[in-house]
Design a protein around this motif. Structure first.
Motif, PDB file in Angstrom:
ATOM      1  N   LYS A  91     -10.723  64.386 -18.949  1.00 53.91           N
ATOM      2  CA  LYS A  91      -9.992  63.155 -19.242  1.00 53.91           C
ATOM      3  C   LYS A  91      -8.641  63.118 -18.533  1.00 53.91           C
ATOM      4  O   LYS A  91      -8.219  62.066 -18.038  1.00 53.91           O
ATOM      5  N   ARG A 150      -9.074  62.836 -14.207  1.00 51.37           N
ATOM      6  CA  ARG A 150     -10.238  62.004 -13.908  1.00 51.37           C
ATOM      7  C   ARG A 150     -10.560  61.954 -12.419  1.00 51.37           C
ATOM      8  O   ARG A 150     -11.717  62.029 -12.014  1.00 51.37           O
ATOM      9  N   LYS A 187     -15.893  57.350 -18.512  1.00 52.70           N
ATOM     10  CA  LYS A 187     -15.582  57.415 -19.940  1.00 52.70           C
ATOM     11  C   LYS A 187     -16.838  57.716 -20.743  1.00 52.70           C
ATOM     12  O   LYS A 187     -16.800  58.492 -21.707  1.00 52.70           O
TER      13      LYS A 187
END
Length: 230
Positions: A129, A132, A144
């Motif tokens: 996360k 990315r 996601k």
């Protein structure tokens, strides 16, 4: 494709030919393993596990999991991996095949216990996360969606998560694999030099275990058998 009639190869002949080819592949690998074993016995003192780093490794390309191999291919891969473990004087500390095997194996390498796999998974997902741009290009879906999926307990890890693990833990991750074309893959951190080495075995698309030299392997109870293959 094999077809019957008109002089073409029959289905039975095709099956027999495929089986013969698979058998020959196994025999080839057995001979290679025997030769390597004899050569190492002549030159080295038995501590060959550490010398895997001298082998040419396959360039690592982060990727998600591909299809599960057929029963026959999986059996051949397992046999090939077992022979390589024997050649290099290594053994697996087996972890449960409950969908968390990659994270359990990494946990075992870092903490000498597979039971911290939830924390390992959480750290890797945080890495995905937070960085990315390093991984998004290797994932053929919304990023996601990918990292949310990977955050779920029991979701199989892949070579994208392995790269994220190498980056997060500043580790060179060494895989002894069941691939026919190479037995060794190195996964290096992308942002700086590694500060540790983590050793795993990789049974192609099926299972990861923690890897040790025979003399260093910890004694542990075997994990409960899981029906994680088929």
């Amino acid at each position: 494709m094999c077809r019957g009639g008109n002089g073409n190869q029959s289905v039975g002949e095709c099956s027999s030919s495929t089986s013969m080819s698979s058998h020959l592949d196994v025999e080839d690998d057995r001979m290679i393993a025997l030769v390597l074993s004899e050569e190492y016995a002549k030159v080295h003192d038995g501590s060959v596990g550490r010398r895997l780093t001298n082998l040419a490794s396959m360039p690592h390309v982060p990727r998600i999991n591909s299809r599960i191999p057929t029963t026959n291919d999986a059996s051949l891969d397992q046999q090939r991996l077992l022979e390589r473990l024997n050649v290099y004087g290594l053994c697996e500390v087996k972890v449960s095949g409950d969908g968390n095997c990659l994270f359990r194996a990494l946990s075992d390498q870092m903490y000498r216990s597979p039971e911290y796999h939830k924390h390992v998974r959480k750290d890797i997902v945080k890495q995905l996360k937070s960085h990315r741009s390093l991984y998004e290009g290797y994932v053929p879906m919304r990023f996601k969606t990918y990292y949310k999926k990977m955050a779920k307990l029991g979701e199989w890890g892949d070579h994208v998560t392995l790269q994220a693990a190498a980056d997060k833990f500043a580790a060179k991750i060494c895989l002894l694999t069941s691939f026919r074309d190479t037995c060794f893959i190195e996964i290096m951190p992308q942002l700086g030099a590694p500060r540790r080495e983590l050793w795993l075995s990789f049974w192609r698309e099926v299972h990861y275990n923690s890897l040790y030299e025979l003399r260093d392997a910890p004694f542990r109870h075997k994990p409960k058998k899981k029906h994680w293959l088929f």
